[in-house]
Enzyme design. Structure first.
Site, PDB file in Angstrom:
ATOM      1  N   ARG A 198     -51.045 -33.823 -14.088  1.00 46.80           N
ATOM      2  CA  ARG A 198     -50.368 -35.043 -14.532  1.00 46.80           C
ATOM      3  C   ARG A 198     -51.263 -35.725 -15.565  1.00 46.80           C
ATOM      4  O   ARG A 198     -52.484 -35.557 -15.560  1.00 46.80           O
ATOM      5  CB  ARG A 198     -50.109 -35.973 -13.353  1.00 46.80           C
ATOM      6  CG  ARG A 198     -49.219 -35.367 -12.280  1.00 46.80           C
ATOM      7  CD  ARG A 198     -49.097 -36.300 -11.088  1.00 46.80           C
ATOM      8  NE  ARG A 198     -48.214 -35.746 -10.055  1.00 46.80           N
ATOM      9  CZ  ARG A 198     -48.625 -34.928  -9.086  1.00 46.80           C
ATOM     10  NH1 ARG A 198     -49.913 -34.588  -9.017  1.00 46.80           N
ATOM     11  NH2 ARG A 198     -47.768 -34.459  -8.196  1.00 46.80           N
ATOM     12  N   LYS A 221     -51.993 -37.583  -6.638  1.00 45.70           N
ATOM     13  CA  LYS A 221     -50.828 -38.209  -6.011  1.00 45.70           C
ATOM     14  C   LYS A 221     -50.663 -37.768  -4.562  1.00 45.70           C
ATOM     15  O   LYS A 221     -50.271 -38.557  -3.692  1.00 45.70           O
ATOM     16  CB  LYS A 221     -49.572 -37.865  -6.816  1.00 45.70           C
ATOM     17  CG  LYS A 221     -48.307 -38.555  -6.340  1.00 45.70           C
ATOM     18  CD  LYS A 221     -47.147 -38.204  -7.247  1.00 45.70           C
ATOM     19  CE  LYS A 221     -45.854 -38.881  -6.782  1.00 45.70           C
ATOM     20  NZ  LYS A 221     -44.714 -38.529  -7.667  1.00 45.70           N
ATOM     21  N   HIS A 273     -44.812 -36.278 -19.129  1.00 47.94           N
ATOM     22  CA  HIS A 273     -44.595 -35.311 -18.057  1.00 47.94           C
ATOM     23  C   HIS A 273     -44.103 -33.974 -18.599  1.00 47.94           C
ATOM     24  O   HIS A 273     -44.122 -32.978 -17.871  1.00 47.94           O
ATOM     25  CB  HIS A 273     -43.586 -35.878 -17.055  1.00 47.94           C
ATOM     26  CG  HIS A 273     -43.984 -35.651 -15.630  1.00 47.94           C
ATOM     27  ND1 HIS A 273     -45.215 -36.044 -15.127  1.00 47.94           N
ATOM     28  CD2 HIS A 273     -43.333 -35.062 -14.585  1.00 47.94           C
ATOM     29  CE1 HIS A 273     -45.287 -35.717 -13.848  1.00 47.94           C
ATOM     30  NE2 HIS A 273     -44.170 -35.117 -13.492  1.00 47.94           N
ATOM     31  N   ARG A 276     -46.637 -31.138 -18.227  1.00 48.54           N
ATOM     32  CA  ARG A 276     -46.684 -30.515 -16.897  1.00 48.54           C
ATOM     33  C   ARG A 276     -45.514 -29.544 -16.733  1.00 48.54           C
ATOM     34  O   ARG A 276     -45.681 -28.432 -16.223  1.00 48.54           O
ATOM     35  CB  ARG A 276     -46.641 -31.616 -15.840  1.00 48.54           C
ATOM     36  CG  ARG A 276     -46.744 -31.172 -14.389  1.00 48.54           C
ATOM     37  CD  ARG A 276     -46.953 -32.419 -13.534  1.00 48.54           C
ATOM     38  NE  ARG A 276     -46.713 -32.218 -12.120  1.00 48.54           N
ATOM     39  CZ  ARG A 276     -47.629 -31.799 -11.245  1.00 48.54           C
ATOM     40  NH1 ARG A 276     -48.848 -31.489 -11.690  1.00 48.54           N
ATOM     41  NH2 ARG A 276     -47.356 -31.675  -9.961  1.00 48.54           N
ATOM     42  N   HIS A 299     -47.983 -29.619  -5.349  1.00 43.60           N
ATOM     43  CA  HIS A 299     -46.775 -30.111  -4.681  1.00 43.60           C
ATOM     44  C   HIS A 299     -46.950 -30.041  -3.164  1.00 43.60           C
ATOM     45  O   HIS A 299     -47.529 -29.086  -2.644  1.00 43.60           O
ATOM     46  CB  HIS A 299     -45.558 -29.274  -5.083  1.00 43.60           C
ATOM     47  CG  HIS A 299     -45.074 -29.568  -6.470  1.00 43.60           C
ATOM     48  ND1 HIS A 299     -44.274 -28.692  -7.176  1.00 43.60           N
ATOM     49  CD2 HIS A 299     -45.271 -30.641  -7.286  1.00 43.60           C
ATOM     50  CE1 HIS A 299     -44.007 -29.211  -8.363  1.00 43.60           C
ATOM     51  NE2 HIS A 299     -44.600 -30.390  -8.448  1.00 43.60           N
ATOM     52  N   TYR A 308     -38.389 -24.790 -10.966  1.00 46.50           N
ATOM     53  CA  TYR A 308     -38.756 -23.895 -12.072  1.00 46.50           C
ATOM     54  C   TYR A 308     -38.374 -22.443 -11.795  1.00 46.50           C
ATOM     55  O   TYR A 308     -38.543 -21.584 -12.662  1.00 46.50           O
ATOM     56  CB  TYR A 308     -40.271 -23.971 -12.313  1.00 46.50           C
ATOM     57  CG  TYR A 308     -40.780 -25.368 -12.556  1.00 46.50           C
ATOM     58  CD1 TYR A 308     -40.618 -25.978 -13.799  1.00 46.50           C
ATOM     59  CD2 TYR A 308     -41.409 -26.093 -11.549  1.00 46.50           C
ATOM     60  CE1 TYR A 308     -41.084 -27.266 -14.026  1.00 46.50           C
ATOM     61  CE2 TYR A 308     -41.873 -27.382 -11.769  1.00 46.50           C
ATOM     62  CZ  TYR A 308     -41.704 -27.959 -13.006  1.00 46.50           C
ATOM     63  OH  TYR A 308     -42.159 -29.244 -13.237  1.00 46.50           O
TER      64      TYR A 308
END
Length: 353
Positions: A198, A221, A273, A276, A299, A308
């Protein structure tokens, strides 16, 4: 006797379980009268608390502040979330929290939709507010139901994630090179493109986090530290920058200026973003494993990474191999049908008088 017959088939209750509290009522059957008498006696012998809990009169804004003091400060984006929630409380008229209902929230949602707000953003804000009530209830700070339990999230058309092509990446790098006032912007963008980080994670890198041909991201995050390999040449460039400038400066505005100058157009909200997304998209298109990508991106669940999966060369290939038309010559069938129709028309023309 507290239960007596009235002489006309009915039964009268006249009971005074405690001094000053007398109950009188007439019923059609003795069973009903008996149940009523027992209920009156039970109500009168129930213990009364000496210190009953006062009614919660805190406003919604006060509840949000309380949530931040007890829990929100532990979240990475807690302060930003609190400000979003306070703005939401203002739009609701800052009601007493216990009186907030699903109707109030549905009306707010409608006004936001009519003002052009993105459905996904509305869902996010409502999720934040729901979490406030859930967390305070879990901590025992409130004892009433969550008013957002009756609100269903909006359904919306999922947007396709945008990513940059190799040609667009070259255009962006060239535009970043022209930014004389911000030497950090190009390197931060390259870190994102090389590692899938990020923007905030890349921008906060220090020299100590770049070693052994890898970068280590902290304060992420997901609260998990992750280490991603980079090339030796890229590590050398990063070391040279940190030794000269100390660390990256805040350069998101400069990046957006370069993106605009490059002529690349992106959907709303995908400016930084997109780097990324670009890493993840090219990773999968080049044959990368979806589980590896999940770990690289950090994630918490595979659901996020599966966005994706459709870019994989082998993804859903069975749809081509196993569909009912596979191996069926549809072109020859069409030709036969056309030829048959033509012969029929000719025959009809011959038979006509």
């Amino acid at each position: 006797m507290s239960i007596t017959s009235t002489g006309d088939g009915r039964w009268k209750v006249d009971v005074e379980p405690v001094k000053g509290r007398r109950f009188r009522k007439t019923f059609k059957t003795k069973a009903e009268a008996t149940r009523f008498e027992a209920s009156c006696r039970l109500d009168c012998i129930k213990a009364t608390p000496w210190n009953p809990t006062p009614k919660d009169k805190r406003k919604l804004s006060a509840l949000i502040e309380r949530w931040y003091d007890l829990h929100g400060h532990t979240i990475t984006s807690g302060r930003r979330r609190k400000n979003t929630l306070l703005l939401m409380a203002t739009r609701l008229g800052d009601p007493i929290a216990i009186k907030l209902t699903g109707t109030h929230l549905a009306q707010l949602r409608r006004s936001e939709l009519e003002s052009g707000a993105v459905p996904k953003s509305i869902n996010n804000r409502f999720t934040y507010l729901k979490a406030v009530f859930n967390e305070l209830r879990r901590l025992g700070d409130i004892d009433y139901p969550n008013p957002l339990d009756s609100i269903k999230p909006l359904k919306f058309q999922e947007r396709q994630l945008s990513y940059l092509s190799i040609h667009q990446i070259a255009l962006l790098i060239a535009a970043l090179d022209n930014l004389k006032r911000s030497p950090s912007a190009r390197l931060v963008a390259e870190v994102c493109l090389a590692t899938g980080a990020r923007w905030s994670e890349a921008e906060s890198l220090t020299l100590a986090q770049v070693s052994q041909d890898a970068v280590t991201f902290i304060n992420t995050k997901s609260k998990r530290t992750r280490t991603i390999p980079i090339s030796a040449a890229f590590q050398k460039r990063l070391h040279a920058f940190f030794e000269k400038h100390g660390r990256f400066t805040s350069c998101m505005h400069s990046f957006r200026s370069a993106l605009a100058a490059s002529g690349i157009t992106l959907p709303r909200g995908q400016s930084t973003h997109v780097l990324r997304h670009t890493f993840a998209s090219h990773f999968i298109m080049n044959g990368g494993n979806i589980l590896t990508l999940k770990e690289v991106l950090g994630h918490s669940s595979l659901t996020m990474t599966m966005r994706y999966a459709h870019l994989s060369p082998s993804h859903l290939r069975d749809a081509l191999r196993l569909n009912p038309l596979d191996g069926f010559d549809t072109s020859s069938t069409h030709e036969k049908a056309t030829k048959g129709k033509s012969l029929k028309n000719q025959s009809s023309a011959t038979d006509a008088p």
